[in-house]
Design an enzyme around this catalytic site. Structure first.
Site, PDB file in Angstrom:
ATOM      1  N   TRP A 185       2.278   2.838  -2.564  1.00 17.60           N
ATOM      2  CA  TRP A 185       1.885   3.702  -3.677  1.00 17.60           C
ATOM      3  C   TRP A 185       0.490   4.272  -3.442  1.00 17.60           C
ATOM      4  CZ3 TRP A 185       3.707   2.446  -9.307  1.00 17.60           C
ATOM      5  CH2 TRP A 185       5.094   2.455  -9.342  1.00 17.60           C
ATOM      6  N   GLY A 189       0.771  -1.235   0.000  1.00 20.61           N
ATOM      7  CA  GLY A 189       0.000   0.000   0.000  1.00 20.61           C
ATOM      8  C   GLY A 189       0.798   1.278   0.000  1.00 20.61           C
ATOM      9  N   ASP A 201      -5.481  -5.959  -5.250  1.00 24.44           N
ATOM     10  CA  ASP A 201      -4.386  -6.913  -5.093  1.00 24.44           C
ATOM     11  C   ASP A 201      -4.957  -8.254  -4.662  1.00 24.44           C
ATOM     12  OD1 ASP A 201      -1.933  -8.321  -4.099  1.00 24.44           O
ATOM     13  OD2 ASP A 201      -1.028  -6.381  -4.516  1.00 24.44           O
ATOM     14  N   LYS A 211       6.026  -1.352 -13.450  1.00 16.29           N
ATOM     15  CA  LYS A 211       7.396  -1.845 -13.268  1.00 16.29           C
ATOM     16  C   LYS A 211       7.743  -2.850 -14.358  1.00 16.29           C
ATOM     17  CE  LYS A 211       8.876  -2.927  -9.160  1.00 16.29           C
ATOM     18  NZ  LYS A 211       9.074  -3.640  -7.869  1.00 16.29           N
TER      19      LYS A 211
END
Length: 330
Positions: free
Chosen positions: A55, A53, A79, A150
């Protein structure tokens, strides 16, 4: 080493605890925003692979920091793992429903697989995870929106770049200052979402083709997609690979900070409990093995009477020590 050893080795880990971030990765998103200004005009955000958490914390602070903006901004964090709730936010599986039918302005994804140490496998799995995130993004991101995710940089990422360029005319690979130089991770900042004309997002036909062209990297000129790579930050910032003293500011004494959010149910929890309570399985040792491992005791009197009667043994270390001890006794 003590509890401060990791704080001393990793300055961003220490700063994350001091500033209340759940993970050091919060600085990566902050530094991405410093260079690309991805939060400008954003009111609806999707955070994929959000746990633990950090971000989402950055989004909440940057987008909902002002009271007059709190009612307008919506952040949806998704998630598979459990994530402790962030004040003022909700975590949901149905993203569009939380936006009341509207699309998101920004989609971010800091997800990564459990690395194996084999770079080729890790890069491939990470690329598939990114494409899965991109597939979801095509359903929820508005035209002109931004996608940040990413990636693991490697020799076969050119195909990944070309796939992103299909949907985003501007794709940049970004290496934040807080990302270790020894790590192959980087982030793609994809701006101005523009899907091909007539493209209809379809979850039953995802973008994962599982085919990497081995000759793709041999192409030259306009046939090869080249993405500008930026190593952001200057020498005035902290170096994520350098060891810093605990006293960053002269005269300001160091104090240890507990992590902002401990793991909820980590996979190593049971192993730690068993080890702490001495419940781990131990190899069984038989009685014969114990006798063999026991040190052999020498009876000094027997050795002096039997082993040293022969003249040839008089020069042995045992006999010499026995002779000296007998002289002292006399």
């Amino acid at each position: 080493m003590g509890r401060s050893s990791k704080d001393k080795r990793d300055v961003y880990y220490r700063l994350a605890k001091e500033e209340g971030w759940r993970a050091r990765s919060a600085f990566k998103l902050l530094q991405i925003n410093d260079d690309f200004n991805i939060f400008e005009g954003v009111k609806r955000v999707v955070d994929l692979c959000a746990a633990p958490g950090s971000w989402s914390q950055v989004l909440s602070k940057k987008l909902r920091g002002q009271e007059n903006k709190e009612a307008d901004v919506k952040i949806v964090a998704v998630d598979l793992q459990a994530m402790a709730p962030i004040p003022g936010k909700s975590t949901a599986e149905e993203i569009i429903g939380h936006f009341e039918g509207q699309h998101a302005d920004l989609v971010i994804c800091d997800g990564a697989p459990d690395v194996t140490g084999l770079h080729d496998i890790d890069e491939y799995i990470q690329a598939q995870l990114l494409l899965a995130a991109l597939n979801i993004t095509t359903h929820v991101l508005k035209h002109g929106g931004t996608f940040v995710a990413k990636i693991f940089r490697g020799k076969d990422v050119t195909l990944l770049y070309s796939q992103l360029k299909i949907f985003f005319p501007l794709v940049t690979v970004y290496k934040p200052r807080s990302s270790r130089n020894s790590s192959i991770e980087a982030f793609v900042v994809c701006q101005n979402y523009s899907p091909p004309p007539g493209y209809i997002p379809n979850m039953s036909n995802p973008l994962l083709d599982h085919h990497y062209d081995v000759d793709f990297n041999s192409l030259e000129g306009p046939n090869r997609v080249i993405v500008p790579f930026l190593a952001c930050g200057d020498l005035s910032g902290f170096d994520s690979d350098k060891t810093y003293p605990l006293e960053l500011v002269k005269g300001q004494e160091y104090s240890y900070h507990e992590p902002t959010q401990l793991p909820i149910n980590p996979p190593y929890k049971e192993a730690c409990y068993l080890r702490k309570n001495d419940l781990l399985a131990k190899p069984k040792v038989s009685a014969e093995d114990k006798d063999k491992s026991a040190p052999q005791q020498v009876n000094v009197e027997q050795a002096s009477s039997s082993d040293c009667q022969n003249e040839n043994d008089a020069t042995s270390p045992l006999c010499s020590s026995l002779q000296k001890s007998s002289l002292h006794a006399e």
